[in-house]
Write a protein that holds these residues in place. Structure first.
Motif, PDB file in Angstrom:
ATOM      1  N   LEU A  82       0.829  -1.202   0.000  1.00  0.00           N
ATOM      2  CA  LEU A  82       0.000   0.000   0.000  1.00  0.00           C
ATOM      3  C   LEU A  82       0.866   1.255   0.000  1.00  0.00           C
ATOM      4  N   GLU A  83       1.898   1.271   0.832  1.00  0.00           N
ATOM      5  CA  GLU A  83       2.797   2.421   0.888  1.00  0.00           C
ATOM      6  C   GLU A  83       3.493   2.632  -0.453  1.00  0.00           C
ATOM      7  N   PHE A  84       3.931   1.531  -1.078  1.00  0.00           N
ATOM      8  CA  PHE A  84       4.592   1.635  -2.374  1.00  0.00           C
ATOM      9  C   PHE A  84       3.635   2.172  -3.444  1.00  0.00           C
ATOM     10  N   LEU A  85       2.410   1.645  -3.473  1.00  0.00           N
ATOM     11  CA  LEU A  85       1.444   2.086  -4.479  1.00  0.00           C
ATOM     12  C   LEU A  85       1.071   3.552  -4.293  1.00  0.00           C
ATOM     13  N   LYS A  86       0.975   3.976  -3.053  1.00  0.00           N
ATOM     14  CA  LYS A  86       0.698   5.385  -2.793  1.00  0.00           C
ATOM     15  C   LYS A  86       1.853   6.251  -3.276  1.00  0.00           C
ATOM     16  N   HIS A  87       3.080   5.779  -3.025  1.00  0.00           N
ATOM     17  CA  HIS A  87       4.254   6.538  -3.458  1.00  0.00           C
ATOM     18  C   HIS A  87       4.294   6.661  -4.977  1.00  0.00           C
ATOM     19  N   GLN A  88       3.827   5.600  -5.660  1.00  0.00           N
ATOM     20  CA  GLN A  88       3.798   5.605  -7.121  1.00  0.00           C
ATOM     21  C   GLN A  88       2.530   6.246  -7.674  1.00  0.00           C
ATOM     22  N   GLN A  89       1.654   6.691  -6.758  1.00  0.00           N
ATOM     23  CA  GLN A  89       0.379   7.298  -7.143  1.00  0.00           C
ATOM     24  C   GLN A  89      -0.430   6.377  -8.061  1.00  0.00           C
TER      25      GLN A  89
ATOM     26  N   PRO B 203      -3.503   3.924  -9.028  1.00  0.00           N
ATOM     27  CA  PRO B 203      -4.925   3.783  -8.670  1.00  0.00           C
ATOM     28  C   PRO B 203      -5.225   2.479  -7.936  1.00  0.00           C
ATOM     29  N   LEU B 204      -4.282   1.541  -7.962  1.00  0.00           N
ATOM     30  CA  LEU B 204      -4.483   0.267  -7.263  1.00  0.00           C
ATOM     31  C   LEU B 204      -4.380   0.423  -5.750  1.00  0.00           C
ATOM     32  N   ALA B 205      -3.868   1.574  -5.290  1.00  0.00           N
ATOM     33  CA  ALA B 205      -3.702   1.775  -3.851  1.00  0.00           C
ATOM     34  C   ALA B 205      -5.038   1.700  -3.121  1.00  0.00           C
ATOM     35  N   LYS B 206      -6.089   2.161  -3.753  1.00  0.00           N
ATOM     36  CA  LYS B 206      -7.395   2.158  -3.084  1.00  0.00           C
ATOM     37  C   LYS B 206      -7.901   0.734  -2.826  1.00  0.00           C
ATOM     38  N   GLN B 207      -7.412  -0.242  -3.622  1.00  0.00           N
ATOM     39  CA  GLN B 207      -7.806  -1.632  -3.398  1.00  0.00           C
ATOM     40  C   GLN B 207      -7.287  -2.140  -2.057  1.00  0.00           C
ATOM     41  N   PHE B 208      -6.061  -1.729  -1.707  1.00  0.00           N
ATOM     42  CA  PHE B 208      -5.469  -2.190  -0.452  1.00  0.00           C
ATOM     43  C   PHE B 208      -5.968  -1.394   0.754  1.00  0.00           C
ATOM     44  N   GLU B 209      -6.846  -0.423   0.509  1.00  0.00           N
ATOM     45  CA  GLU B 209      -7.520   0.292   1.591  1.00  0.00           C
ATOM     46  C   GLU B 209      -8.964  -0.155   1.738  1.00  0.00           C
ATOM     47  N   ASP B 210      -9.367  -1.064   0.841  1.00  0.00           N
ATOM     48  CA  ASP B 210     -10.740  -1.576   0.846  1.00  0.00           C
ATOM     49  C   ASP B 210     -10.805  -2.846   1.693  1.00  0.00           C
ATOM     50  N   GLU B 211     -11.620  -2.833   2.750  1.00  0.00           N
ATOM     51  CA  GLU B 211     -11.729  -3.984   3.655  1.00  0.00           C
ATOM     52  C   GLU B 211     -12.229  -5.219   2.921  1.00  0.00           C
ATOM     53  N   HIS B 212     -13.167  -5.037   2.009  1.00  0.00           N
ATOM     54  CA  HIS B 212     -13.706  -6.156   1.239  1.00  0.00           C
ATOM     55  C   HIS B 212     -12.603  -6.832   0.438  1.00  0.00           C
ATOM     56  N   PHE B 213     -11.733  -6.034  -0.187  1.00  0.00           N
ATOM     57  CA  PHE B 213     -10.641  -6.582  -0.986  1.00  0.00           C
ATOM     58  C   PHE B 213      -9.643  -7.333  -0.113  1.00  0.00           C
ATOM     59  N   ILE B 214      -9.292  -6.757   1.052  1.00  0.00           N
ATOM     60  CA  ILE B 214      -8.303  -7.387   1.933  1.00  0.00           C
ATOM     61  C   ILE B 214      -8.808  -8.724   2.449  1.00  0.00           C
TER      62      ILE B 214
END
Length: 283
Positions: free
Chosen positions: A37-44, A46-57
């Motif tokens: 999640l930290e890496f995806l946020k750093h790279q901006q 759009p997949l970062a929101k998936q790792f913030e979704d409880e359903h996805f996790i």
């Protein structure tokens, strides 16, 4: 992942057998979800929101568990001595457990899926209803697919019974039109064969190999089931052996003799081989 200080063992790129385990990959992703999640946020991304979704996790953790179970099943059927009878038993056992797992999940018992159970217990939550339904549907589909792939096993089941337990097998279960039935009756009444079979440490394959001269039809029928390998394991280990032996420093080496030694089930008598060679002495 070493940059963010994640504690995780080294993931080898080349393993002894060239399979990419989905269960292991998903487990690594699950364990590194915060770092990813930290890496995806750093790279901006759009997949970062998936790792913030409880359903996805939660769905990811379930998939990591179920693929790990499938990987364990796959691994248990690998090996030089695994025959089709043993492999069938493992597949049938796994298929019979799927409906049980489905009922456990429906009752709220997630013991079969430890990672999913841990992540929900840690947060004091229960499995969301929509994910519960998805898990049930997935297990039911998996059960249906297993039954579809491995449905034609009745004949093998009959063969496996008399091959593994020839003297306790009820010969009336064989059809009267089966030519081998006569030989099997004579075989069961031979006291010497029963003594051989009951001999301590007797291997089933070895036993039936020893019956080639006395009961060739029965022995060949048994060996047709026991000898063929059921997975690509024996092919894969040959590729792995070649990869280990042939490097950029030995790329012109004829590997036929080396491969024979590497793949043989019999350990060579290296002392005897070396004793027959003369050592070259450099001045």
């Amino acid at each position: 992942m070493g940059i963010v200080g994640a504690e995780l063992g080294v993931l080898l790129y080349h393993t002894e057998v060239h399979w990419l385990s989905r269960g292991s990959v998903l487990t690594r992703v699950m364990e590194l979800q915060d770092e990813i999640l930290e890496f995806l946020k750093h790279q901006q991304s759009p997949l970062a929101k998936q790792f913030e979704d409880e359903h996805f996790i939660v769905s990811l953790v379930y998939l990591a568990d179920i693929f790990s179970l499938l990987n364990d099943l796959n691994t248990s059927m690998q090996g030089r001595d695994v025959d089709i009878i043993q492999a069938r038993g493992k597949v049938v056992a796994f298929t019979r457990k799927l409906p049980i797992w489905c009922r456990r999940v429906e009752s709220g018992n997630l013991a079969t899926f430890p990672n999913l159970d841990n992540i929900l217990t840690k947060d004091g939550k229960t499995l969301p209803v929509e994910i519960l339904q998805e898990v049930k549907n997935h297990l039911e589909i998996l059960s249906t697919n297993f039954e579809g792939y491995f449905s034609d096993t009745n004949d093998l089941c009959m063969e496996s019974v008399w091959i593994q337990n020839p003297f306790s097998f009820d010969v009336s279960r064989l059809s009267d039109n089966d030519i081998a039935k006569d030989d099997f009756i004579e075989f069961q009444e031979d006291p010497r064969k029963k003594a051989d079979f009951e001999r301590a440490g007797m291997d089933v394959k070895q036993f039936w190999c020893e019956q080639i001269s006395a009961y060739p039809s029965l022995a060949m029928r048994a060996m047709n089931v026991l000898v063929p390998f059921t997975t690509t394991y024996l092919c894969e280990i040959r590729f792995s052996a070649l990869l280990n032996l042939k490097s950029k420093w030995r790329n012109r080496l004829d590997m036929s003799d080396d491969m024979r030694v590497a793949l043989s089930a019999t350990v060579p008598r290296f002392d005897a081989l070396i004793a027959g060679k003369q050592q070259q002495i450099f001045q």
